[in-house]
Design an enzyme around this catalytic site. Sequence first.
Site, short mmCIF file in Angstrom:
data_model
loop_
_atom_site.label_atom_id
_atom_site.label_comp_id
_atom_site.label_asym_id
_atom_site.label_seq_id
_atom_site.Cartn_x
_atom_site.Cartn_y
_atom_site.Cartn_z
N LYS A 48 4.01 100.48 168.80
CA LYS A 48 3.03 98.76 169.44
C LYS A 48 3.05 98.58 167.73
CE LYS A 48 -1.22 98.22 167.18
NZ LYS A 48 -0.86 96.36 166.98
N GLU B 204 2.01 107.82 157.81
CA GLU B 204 2.00 107.71 156.74
C GLU B 204 1.58 106.36 156.11
OE1 GLU B 204 5.16 108.43 155.32
OE2 GLU B 204 6.26 109.69 156.19
N CYS C 176 4.48 99.83 150.29
CA CYS C 176 3.59 101.48 150.20
C CYS C 176 4.12 101.75 149.07
CB CYS C 176 4.03 102.27 151.49
SG CYS C 176 5.62 102.09 151.83
N GLU D 241 -4.33 100.18 146.09
CA GLU D 241 -3.80 99.83 146.67
C GLU D 241 -3.87 98.05 146.90
OE1 GLU D 241 -2.32 100.66 150.44
OE2 GLU D 241 -0.19 100.63 149.61
P1 NAD Z 1 -3.16 98.31 158.59
O1 NAD Z 1 -3.53 99.87 158.77
O2 NAD Z 1 -4.02 97.63 159.31
O3 NAD Z 1 -1.98 98.51 160.75
C1 NAD Z 1 -1.46 99.41 160.75
C2 NAD Z 1 -0.62 98.98 162.65
O4 NAD Z 1 -2.40 99.85 163.16
C3 NAD Z 1 -0.67 98.11 162.74
O5 NAD Z 1 0.07 97.59 164.54
C4 NAD Z 1 -2.34 97.71 163.89
O6 NAD Z 1 -2.34 96.98 164.75
C5 NAD Z 1 -2.41 99.00 164.14
N1 NAD Z 1 -3.88 99.54 164.05
C6 NAD Z 1 -5.46 98.93 163.24
N2 NAD Z 1 -6.62 99.37 163.57
C7 NAD Z 1 -5.97 100.42 165.08
C8 NAD Z 1 -6.65 101.49 165.35
N3 NAD Z 1 -8.21 101.01 165.36
N4 NAD Z 1 -6.33 102.20 166.48
C9 NAD Z 1 -4.83 102.50 165.95
N5 NAD Z 1 -4.18 101.62 165.32
C10 NAD Z 1 -4.65 100.24 164.98
O7 NAD Z 1 -1.44 98.07 157.85
P2 NAD Z 1 -1.02 97.06 157.55
O8 NAD Z 1 -1.77 95.81 157.13
O9 NAD Z 1 -0.22 96.78 158.93
O10 NAD Z 1 -0.07 97.38 156.85
C11 NAD Z 1 -0.29 98.02 155.04
C12 NAD Z 1 -0.81 98.68 154.86
O11 NAD Z 1 0.12 99.67 155.67
C13 NAD Z 1 -0.71 99.65 153.43
O12 NAD Z 1 -1.86 100.51 153.28
C14 NAD Z 1 0.78 100.05 152.77
O13 NAD Z 1 0.80 100.74 152.39
C15 NAD Z 1 0.48 100.41 154.50
N6 NAD Z 1 2.70 101.21 155.05
C16 NAD Z 1 2.63 102.67 154.37
C17 NAD Z 1 4.06 102.48 154.17
C18 NAD Z 1 4.58 104.01 154.26
O14 NAD Z 1 5.01 104.57 154.85
N7 NAD Z 1 3.72 105.68 153.29
C19 NAD Z 1 4.70 102.25 154.79
C20 NAD Z 1 4.54 100.42 154.86
C21 NAD Z 1 2.82 100.48 154.76
#
Ligand code: NAD
Length: 471
Positions: free
Chosen positions: A169, A244, A278, A378
């Site tokens: 997803k 992650e 990230c 962040e």
């Molecule tokens: P997000 O957490 O808002 O969304 C990530 C994914 O989770 C999306 O596909 C979203 O639709 C889904 N999601 C949202 N709510 C959910 C729920 N209740 N249940 C299941 N899935 C759900 O993050 P974002 O804004 O898309 O990305 C940015 C964040 O991702 C930043 O905090 C960044 O640090 C982190 N990130 C971490 C890494 C890593 O490898 N550690 C890499 C890239 C980004």
Amino acid sequence: MRAIDQIYIDGDFVTPHGEETSDLFDPSTEERIGTVRLGDRVDGQAAIAAAARAFPAFSRTSKQERIAMLKRLSAAVSERADELRAAMAEEFGAPKYFIDFAIPHAATSFLDMAQVLEEYEFTRHIGRAEVTMEPLGVVAAITPWNSNYGFICSKLATAIAAGVTIFIKPSEMSAIQTHLLTECLHAAGLPKGVFNIVNGRGDVVGAELVSHPDIAKVSFTGSTAVGKRILRESSETVKRVTLELGGKSPNIILDDADLEKAIPAAVIAGVMNSGQSCVAGTRILAPESRLPEILDRLKSSIEEMKVGASNDPAAWIGPMVSQKQYDRVQSYIRLGMDEGARILAGGEGRPEGLSRGWFARPTIFTGVTNEMRVAREEIFGPVLVVIPYRTDEEAIRIANDTSYGLHAYVHGTDVDRAKRIAKGLEAGRVAINGAPHEPLAPFGGFKQSGIGREFGVYGLEAHLEPRAVMV
Ligand code: NAD
């Protein structure tokens, strides 16, 4: 205008049962460029069922069969590299250098896992026990928008190597990129149901995955807030989880650093992928003895970084992905000023000469303490803070004084000293003197940056369950 109105289930592109749509934008112009029709819980259930049907046969495929599939997937992605580049430029707006890295990185993630698989022994003997590493079941991968191809491909590559089937997803904001990538992956001709890709909202399709009893593991990349929720909800069915999550990585300049090299390297680590990374090294820890020189160099280094769209080859920093992300970055710049930090470079609003697009000004704050919110939270944009320190011990203490622990950077001439400092850092990865990404080394975070590791043998074993048979 593009209309992405299909999802990928059981080896076919199908019309979703869900009818909700969401708009897609070009962040460099703020123009609406398309819509995506989102899957709902019914679509989620259909994809889970397809992955569950495919699992028994796929989990019994041989190493050689899976290696061949990984090679086909890699070739299929490389084959349409130019189209993938164009879609990423339009829908995400990343700077050219990042797109140049992202597509080969996505394609080679399959070859990296093929290499791991080649060398991996699934059976070992411990005393009288024969221990076999078994594919653990259907895996759900949930990915963010900031490196859409990379996350989809690396999670799929690991699943194929492990012999598990997968439901992916992706972020609904990356639907044009996802659709094109799915066409590439489909062309690799894998058995039906081995991978399924469904656009949908996190709180709908994501939530279905996290609660469904047929999902054995959730591999999530995204924010710490959503990660905590997934951890809680997965516990009901005792799913395995790899999380992650976010970061606020320290970027330590040692007093023996060659500033000519260290400062540009530190700034690049801080604002990579337009700061929407990230692993960005957003807390620059500077020795007080060299602070004035370091500040001068930081200011000129960041001001030399051109902000612009993907079609400007000189641009180092692109737009924020959305209006929401742009507003978030602006609010943190205001917050930093309200907290009493001083602006060394940048500030609120758009860079000069850019009248549209979600472009933020690359910003550096000084006069920052590690207690301020701009030093603790962040931001996910090109906003750096500089925090002075006096001794190596104090640098380590400040570096570790965070709830995160994803990455850290150390810059110094004496590499043994830099390695000693690295040993004291609570971070899953430490890059010394601008060292590049190492694809088979473990990737993941300490503390609230996550649980578990991806990549290489660490990522593979996180998709396997050991079974010991004693006679
Ligand atoms: P997000 O957490 O808002 O969304 C990530 C994914 O989770 C999306 O596909 C979203 O639709 C889904 N999601 C949202 N709510 C959910 C729920 N209740 N249940 C299941 N899935 C759900 O993050 P974002 O804004 O898309 O990305 C940015 C964040 O991702 C930043 O905090 C960044 O640090 C982190 N990130 C971490 C890494 C890593 O490898 N550690 C890499 C890239 C980004």
